[in-house]
Motif scaffolding. Structure first.
Motif, PDB file in Angstrom:
ATOM      1  N   GLU A   1      35.419  44.223  55.614  1.00 14.01           N
ATOM      2  CA  GLU A   1      36.329  43.915  54.935  1.00 14.01           C
ATOM      3  C   GLU A   1      36.198  41.921  54.267  1.00 14.01           C
ATOM      4  N   SER A   2      36.775  41.899  53.312  1.00 14.90           N
ATOM      5  CA  SER A   2      36.653  40.498  52.463  1.00 14.90           C
ATOM      6  C   SER A   2      37.821  39.641  51.926  1.00 14.90           C
ATOM      7  N   SER A   3      38.107  38.361  51.562  1.00 13.64           N
ATOM      8  CA  SER A   3      39.114  38.169  51.042  1.00 13.64           C
ATOM      9  C   SER A   3      38.983  38.038  49.908  1.00 13.64           C
ATOM     10  N   ASP A   4      37.142  38.093  48.668  1.00 17.59           N
ATOM     11  CA  ASP A   4      36.814  38.163  47.722  1.00 17.59           C
ATOM     12  C   ASP A   4      38.316  39.569  46.691  1.00 17.59           C
ATOM     13  N   CYS A   5      38.756  40.362  46.919  1.00 19.24           N
ATOM     14  CA  CYS A   5      39.024  40.874  46.642  1.00 19.24           C
ATOM     15  C   CYS A   5      41.063  41.251  46.810  1.00 19.24           C
ATOM     16  N   ARG A   6      40.885  40.480  47.304  1.00 19.71           N
ATOM     17  CA  ARG A   6      43.062  40.635  47.927  1.00 19.71           C
ATOM     18  C   ARG A   6      43.954  40.438  46.913  1.00 19.71           C
ATOM     19  N   HIS A   7      42.846  39.217  46.233  1.00 20.35           N
ATOM     20  CA  HIS A   7      44.571  38.794  44.551  1.00 20.35           C
ATOM     21  C   HIS A   7      44.563  40.089  43.746  1.00 20.35           C
ATOM     22  N   LEU A   8      43.745  41.288  43.664  1.00 22.28           N
ATOM     23  CA  LEU A   8      43.621  42.520  43.158  1.00 22.28           C
ATOM     24  C   LEU A   8      44.501  43.067  43.654  1.00 22.28           C
ATOM     25  N   LEU A   9      45.346  42.914  45.440  1.00 21.68           N
ATOM     26  CA  LEU A   9      46.279  43.543  45.386  1.00 21.68           C
ATOM     27  C   LEU A   9      47.380  43.178  45.987  1.00 21.68           C
ATOM     28  N   PRO A  10      49.197  43.462  46.006  1.00 29.33           N
ATOM     29  CA  PRO A  10      50.152  43.230  46.633  1.00 29.33           C
ATOM     30  C   PRO A  10      49.824  41.818  47.433  1.00 29.33           C
TER      31      PRO A  10
ATOM     32  N   ALA B   1      48.310  52.749  44.067  1.00 29.54           N
ATOM     33  CA  ALA B   1      48.808  52.016  42.801  1.00 29.54           C
ATOM     34  C   ALA B   1      47.901  51.740  42.019  1.00 29.54           C
ATOM     35  N   TYR B   2      46.832  50.894  42.591  1.00 30.61           N
ATOM     36  CA  TYR B   2      45.920  49.965  41.526  1.00 30.61           C
ATOM     37  C   TYR B   2      45.044  50.990  41.283  1.00 30.61           C
ATOM     38  N   ALA B   3      44.713  52.105  42.047  1.00 32.52           N
ATOM     39  CA  ALA B   3      43.214  52.944  41.335  1.00 32.52           C
ATOM     40  C   ALA B   3      43.682  53.757  40.225  1.00 32.52           C
ATOM     41  N   ALA B   4      45.465  54.173  40.242  1.00 30.82           N
ATOM     42  CA  ALA B   4      46.167  54.737  38.932  1.00 30.82           C
ATOM     43  C   ALA B   4      46.331  53.869  37.719  1.00 30.82           C
ATOM     44  N   GLY B   5      46.696  52.796  38.601  1.00 27.22           N
ATOM     45  CA  GLY B   5      47.407  51.658  37.087  1.00 27.22           C
ATOM     46  C   GLY B   5      46.138  50.294  36.452  1.00 27.22           C
ATOM     47  N   ALA B   6      45.331  50.947  37.474  1.00 22.99           N
ATOM     48  CA  ALA B   6      44.001  49.701  36.658  1.00 22.99           C
ATOM     49  C   ALA B   6      43.764  50.190  35.210  1.00 22.99           C
ATOM     50  N   PRO B   7      43.841  49.701  34.224  1.00 21.60           N
ATOM     51  CA  PRO B   7      42.940  50.665  32.579  1.00 21.60           C
ATOM     52  C   PRO B   7      40.983  50.406  33.061  1.00 21.60           C
ATOM     53  N   GLN B   8      40.694  49.920  33.907  1.00 17.43           N
ATOM     54  CA  GLN B   8      39.209  49.930  33.635  1.00 17.43           C
ATOM     55  C   GLN B   8      38.967  50.931  35.001  1.00 17.43           C
ATOM     56  N   VAL B   9      39.187  50.978  35.987  1.00  9.72           N
ATOM     57  CA  VAL B   9      38.959  52.090  36.047  1.00  9.72           C
ATOM     58  C   VAL B   9      38.651  53.219  35.866  1.00  9.72           C
TER      59      VAL B   9
ATOM     60  N   PRO C   1      51.693  52.539  53.176  1.00  4.81           N
ATOM     61  CA  PRO C   1      52.126  50.934  52.910  1.00  4.81           C
ATOM     62  C   PRO C   1      50.521  50.720  51.470  1.00  4.81           C
ATOM     63  N   VAL C   2      49.308  51.409  52.787  1.00  4.27           N
ATOM     64  CA  VAL C   2      48.166  50.416  52.585  1.00  4.27           C
ATOM     65  C   VAL C   2      48.103  51.579  51.180  1.00  4.27           C
ATOM     66  N   ALA C   3      47.975  52.796  51.476  1.00  6.28           N
ATOM     67  CA  ALA C   3      48.036  54.108  50.687  1.00  6.28           C
ATOM     68  C   ALA C   3      48.689  54.282  49.281  1.00  6.28           C
TER      69      ALA C   3
ATOM     70  N   CYS D   1      43.002  55.392  59.520  1.00  8.60           N
ATOM     71  CA  CYS D   1      43.812  55.705  58.611  1.00  8.60           C
ATOM     72  C   CYS D   1      43.357  56.958  57.629  1.00  8.60           C
ATOM     73  N   LEU D   2      43.526  58.429  57.572  1.00 11.45           N
ATOM     74  CA  LEU D   2      43.260  59.099  56.378  1.00 11.45           C
ATOM     75  C   LEU D   2      44.674  59.194  55.214  1.00 11.45           C
ATOM     76  N   LEU D   3      43.900  57.620  53.869  1.00  8.92           N
ATOM     77  CA  LEU D   3      44.796  57.275  53.026  1.00  8.92           C
ATOM     78  C   LEU D   3      45.006  58.491  52.300  1.00  8.92           C
ATOM     79  N   LEU D   4      46.489  59.611  52.273  1.00 11.19           N
ATOM     80  CA  LEU D   4      46.936  60.535  51.435  1.00 11.19           C
ATOM     81  C   LEU D   4      48.391  59.935  50.822  1.00 11.19           C
ATOM     82  N   ASP D   5      49.050  60.221  49.514  1.00 11.74           N
ATOM     83  CA  ASP D   5      49.915  60.056  49.134  1.00 11.74           C
ATOM     84  C   ASP D   5      51.452  60.702  49.995  1.00 11.74           C
ATOM     85  N   GLY D   6      52.254  60.389  50.113  1.00 14.09           N
ATOM     86  CA  GLY D   6      53.373  60.889  50.981  1.00 14.09           C
ATOM     87  C   GLY D   6      52.765  61.256  52.692  1.00 14.09           C
TER      88      GLY D   6
END
Length: 683
Positions: free
Chosen positions: A400-409, A488-496, A481-483, A461-466
Motif C-alpha cells: 500500500e501507499s499514501s500517494d493515492c489516499r486523496h482519491l478515496l474517502p 463508487a470511484y471506479a464507476a464515477g471517475a470519468p477518466q477510468v 465499506p471498502v467495496a 476480502c473478495l470485494l463485491l457489491d452487496g
C-alpha cells in the motif's frame, strides 16, 4: 524436618504438572491431529509461573526482605542461560540452512525474543500474508514475552499493594477478573490480539498469584476435617485439563472462556497439595518429575528442531523423523539443564548476572545486524539461488501507499497503490491480496503504453457489491465499506475506462486451500455473506459469491467501461520456497521439489469445485473480458511454479514479483480495444 506449610516447600508434584504442560505442547507441535488442544499447555505454565513467582514475592514481603535487585537477578539466572544457548544455536544453524528472507525473519524474532517482546511482534505480523507458523523457529518465545512482561509490572504492584495495608488479595482478584472479562469479550472479535497480548492473558498468571496469596495467608483452601477434599480437587483438576486437551482446538475463540478449562485444572491441582491422590501418585512419579525438571529447556529446544526439520526437508518430515527430532530435543534439554542451567543457578553471582545480560545485548545486536542486512544474501553463492530466494520476498511497501489516499474517502479503511501518483488513473484493479499481486505486473505493462493503474484492495476480502465477509466469530471484517468506496470511484471517475476484478475466488467458494488436507477448512478464511440476507443458512458460499458477482457486473457493465475479470491463479499444493535449489554445505541440501509443479488433473479437479458458480454468472455478461491465468501458467501436463527460469510464486497461491510481471504482461497483451477505441488502456 517437614515444612510447616507444605505448599511453600519444594513440591515434586508441581514439576509433574510442568511435565503435563510441556508434553501437551510438544505433542501438539509435532502431531497436532493427535492432541488438538495441546497448545493449552502454555496456559498451565502461566498458572504455575504465576503461583511460584508470586509465592516468592509474597513470602519475601511478609518477612520485609523483598528486593527488586534480587528478584530480577533470580529471573536472569533462571531464564537467560537456556534462552541464550537456544537463540545462539538457532542463529548459527540458520546461517547454513535458511534463505535470506527466512534468516532475516529469524534474526528479527531473536531480537524480539531476547527483549521479551516477541508476543507483540508476532501479533503485528499475524495476518493474511503471515509466514506459516512452522517456518518460524522462534515462534514459541511469545509466551516467554507474556511472562516477563508480567514480572516487570507485578513486583512493583505487589509492593505497592502490600504497603496499602495488605490489600493485595483484593487487587489481585480485581485485576484477574478484569483481564478474564476482557479475554472472554475480545477473543472472538480480535482472536490474534487476544491470543498474543498481555491484557487478555494476564488473568492466567494472576489466578496462580491469587492462589499463592491465599495459601500463604491461610495455609490451605480446604477444611482440615475434609481429608478427601484435596484428592477430589486433584481428580477434578486433571479432568478439566484432559477435557481442555481434547475439546479445545485452534478453531475455538481462545483464550476466552475456553481457557478456564486448563487454567482451572491447574489451579485445582496446585491447590490440592502434594498429598492429594493425583499429585501423589501421578504427578510425583519419578519419570514425570524428571520431565518437569527439564520442561523449560525442552520447551525452548523442541520447536526450533521441529521447525528447522520442516523448513529444510518438508517432504521428509515423516512421523519417524519428527519423533527423532523430539528425541534430540530431550537429550539437548537434559544436557542444558545439567550443564548450563544448574551451574548458573547454584553458583551464579552478580558477575554472572551482568555477563548474561551483556551476552543477551550482544546477541541481540548481532541479530539486528542480520535483519538490517536482509538475511545476508552473500551466503548464497549460487546466482540462481539468489534470484529464486529473492522472489520469496514481498515487502510492505509493495502492499500500500499514501500517494493515492486523496482519491478515496477520508475514512477509507482499505489499501491503495497507484502506478504514477502525478496523474489520475485510467484503470482500476479491485479485489483482495490477489489484486495486489496482479497490480505490479499489470501496472508496469500498462505504464509502457502510457496507462496508469490504481489498486483498491483489502486483504482477505473478495470485494463485491452487496457482500460482506465475516470472521469466524461472526463479526464483520469490514469488507463492504471498502467495496462500496472502490466501485463508487471506479464507476464515477470519468477518466477510468478499464476496471479489473481480481480475487482468490477458489478459496472464497471452497473454504479450503489446495495444500489443506482433506476435510480441513482453512483457518485463515472467513465467511462471505449477502448484506440483504446475512443470516440465511440456505444460501451457501458459492451462491453468495455468485449473487454478489452478478450484482457487481450488472452495475459495472452499465457504465460502458471495459470490465476485466481475472480468475484465480492455479494454486500449488506446497510452498514455493520448496522449489529453490540450494546446497549450502555437505550436511544440508535444500532440493526437495525439483519439479516445482502440480499435475494438471489436480488443478482441473479443483476448478470443478468453484468455477461452475462463476461460469453461470459470467455467461450472462459476454461483454466482460475473462482472463484465465491457467492458460499461460499451465501446459497439458501440469501447472508450473517456474516459467522461463523465473519462480512464479512467493508462497502457495500468491505470485512473486517476477511472476506478477510475467503474467501481467500477458494479461495486458490479451486485452482487446477499450470502449473508446484505444487498443490499450491509456495508450
Amino acid at each position: 524436618m517437614s515444612h510447616p506449610n507444605p505448599h511453600l516447600a519444594y513440591r515434586a508434584d508441581i514439576d509433574g504438572l510442568r511435565a503435563v504442560a510441556v508434553l501437551s505442547v510438544v505433542i501438539f507441535h509435532a502431531f497436532p491431529a493427535a492432541l488438538p488442544g495441546g497448545f493449552v499447555g502454555v496456559d498451565i505454565f502461566f498458572v504455575i509461573s504465576g503461583y511460584l513467582i508470586s509465592s516468592i514475592i509474597i513470602k519475601a514481603l511478609g518477612r520485609g526482605e523483598f528486593s527488586f535487585a534480587d528478584f530480577y537477578a533470580r529471573r536472569v539466572r533462571r531464564i537467560f542461560p537456556a534462552l541464550l544457548l537456544v537463540v545462539s544455536v538457532c542463529l548459527a544453524a540458520g546461517w547454513g540452512t535458511l534463505f535470506p528472507d527466512e534468516y532475516a525473519q529469524l534474526a528479527r524474532h531473536s531480537v524480539a525474543g531476547l527483549g521479551f517482546v516477541a508476543n507483540f511482534m508476532f501479533w503485528r505480523e499475524a495476518g493474511y500474508f503471515d509466514t506459516e507458523a512452522e517456518l518460524k523457529p522462534l515462534l514459541h518465545l511469545w509466551s516467554l514475552g507474556i511472562e516477563e512482561q508480567f514480572y516487570i509490572v507485578w513486583p512493583a504492584l505487589a509492593v505497592l499493594a502490600w504497603r496499602m495495608r495488605h490489600r493485595l488479595g483484593g487487587i489481585l482478584l480485581a485485576l484477574a477478573a478484569a483481564s478474564l472479562v476482557a479475554s472472554v469479550a475480545l477473543s472472538a472479535q480480535f482472536p490474534v490480539a487476544s491470543y498474543f497480548l498481555p491484557p487478555t492473558r494476564v488473568w492466567e498468571l494472576l489466578f496462580g498469584a491469587a492462589l499463592a496469596w491465599r495459601l500463604q495467608r491461610y495455609g490451605t483452601i480446604f477444611p482440615a476435617a475434609s481429608a478427601w477434599a484435596p484428592s477430589v480437587a486433584s481428580v477434578a483438576g486433571l479432568s478439566l485439563i484432559a477435557c481442555g486437551l481434547v475439546v479445545i482446538d485452534k478453531e475455538r475463540a481462545f483464550p476466552g472462556a475456553w481457557a478456564l478449562l486448563p487454567v482451572g485444572g491447574a489451579v485445582l491441582l496446585i491447590a490440592a497439595g502434594p498429598r492429594a491422590a493425583v499429585n501423589r501418585i501421578l504427578l510425583s512419579a519419578r519419570p514425570v518429575v524428571w520431565l518437569g525438571l527439564i520442561s523449560f529447556p525442552l520447551y525452548l529446544w523442541h520447536w526450533p528442531l521441529l521447525s528447522f526439520t520442516r523448513i529444510v526437508h518438508p517432504e521428509r518430515a515423516t512421523p519417524a523423523v519428527l519423533v527423532a527430532a523430539l528425541a534430540a530435543a530431550l537429550v539437548l534439554s537434559w544436557a542444558t539443564f545439567r550443564w548450563v542451567e544448574q551451574p548458573v543457578r547454584r553458583r551464579g553471582g552478580r558477575r554472572t548476572v551482568a555477563g548474561l545480560v551483556l551476552a543477551s545485548v550482544l546477541l541481540a545486536v548481532a541479530g539486528w545486524n542480520i535483519h538490517l542486512r536482509d538475511g545476508l544474501e552473500i551466503r548464497l553463492k549460487d546466482a540462481q539461488a539468489q534470484q529464486a530466494s529473492a522472489a520469496l520476498r514481498w515487502e510492505e511497501r509493495w502492499l500500500e501507499s499514501s500517494d493515492c489516499r486523496h482519491l478515496l474517502p477520508a475514512n477509507f479503511s482499505g489499501n491503495c497503490l497507484i502506478g504514477d501518483a502525478s496523474r489520475p488513473p485510467d484503470a482500476v484493479i479491485i479485489g483482495d491480496s490477489h489484486a495486489n499481486h496482479f497490480f505490479w505486473g499489470i501496472s508496469e505493462a500498462l505504464g509502457r503504453n502510457g496507462g496508469n493503474l490504481l489498486q483498491i484492495n483489502e486483504d482477505g476480502c473478495l470485494l463485491l457489491d452487496g457482500m460482506d465477509t465475516r470472521e469466524r466469530s461472526g463479526e464483520s471484517r469490514g469488507c463492504a465499506p471498502v467495496a462500496q468506496a472502490a466501485f463508487a470511484y471506479a464507476a464515477g471517475a470519468p477518466q477510468v475506462d478499464t476496471i479489473f476484478l481480481a480475487g482468490r475466488w477458489v478459496l472464497g467458494i471452497t473454504a479450503r486451500q489446495l495444500k489443506d488436507k482433506p476435510g480441513v477448512f482453512s483457518r485463515m478464511h472467513r465467511k462471505p455473506v449477502l448484506l440483504a440476507a446475512p443470516d440465511d443458512p440456505a444460501v451457501g458460499r458459492g451462491e453468495v459469491i455468485a449473487t454478489a458477482l452478478d450484482d457487481t457486473l450488472r452495475q459495472l457493465t452499465a457504465t460502458g467501461k471495459r470490465i476485466v475479470f481475472l480468475d484465480s491463479v492455479p494454486e500449488l499444493d506446497f510452498n514455493a520456497r520448496e522449489c529453490v535449489h540450494w546446497t549450502p554445505n555437505r550436511f544440508v541440501s535444500r532440493i526437495p521439489r525439483p519439479e516445482c509443479e502440480v499435475p494438471r488433473a489436480v488443478i482441473e479437479a479443483r476448478n470443478e469445485e468453484y468455477r461452475p458458480y462463476l461460469r453461470r454468472v459470467l455467461e450472462k455478461y459476454p461483454q466482460v473480458i475473462v482472463f484465465d491465468p491457467q492458460t499461460a501458467m499451465c501446459d497439458d501436463r501440469a501447472c508450473l511454479g517456474r516459467r522461463d527460469g523465473e519462480l512464479m510464486y512467493r508462497d502457495d497461491d500468491h505470485l512473486s514479483m517476477a511472476g506478477s510481471r510475467w503474467l501481467g504482461a500477458r494479461i495486458v497483451r490479451a486485452l482487446p480495444a477499450a470502449p473508446n477505441g484505444d487498443p490499450r488502456p491509456g495508450s
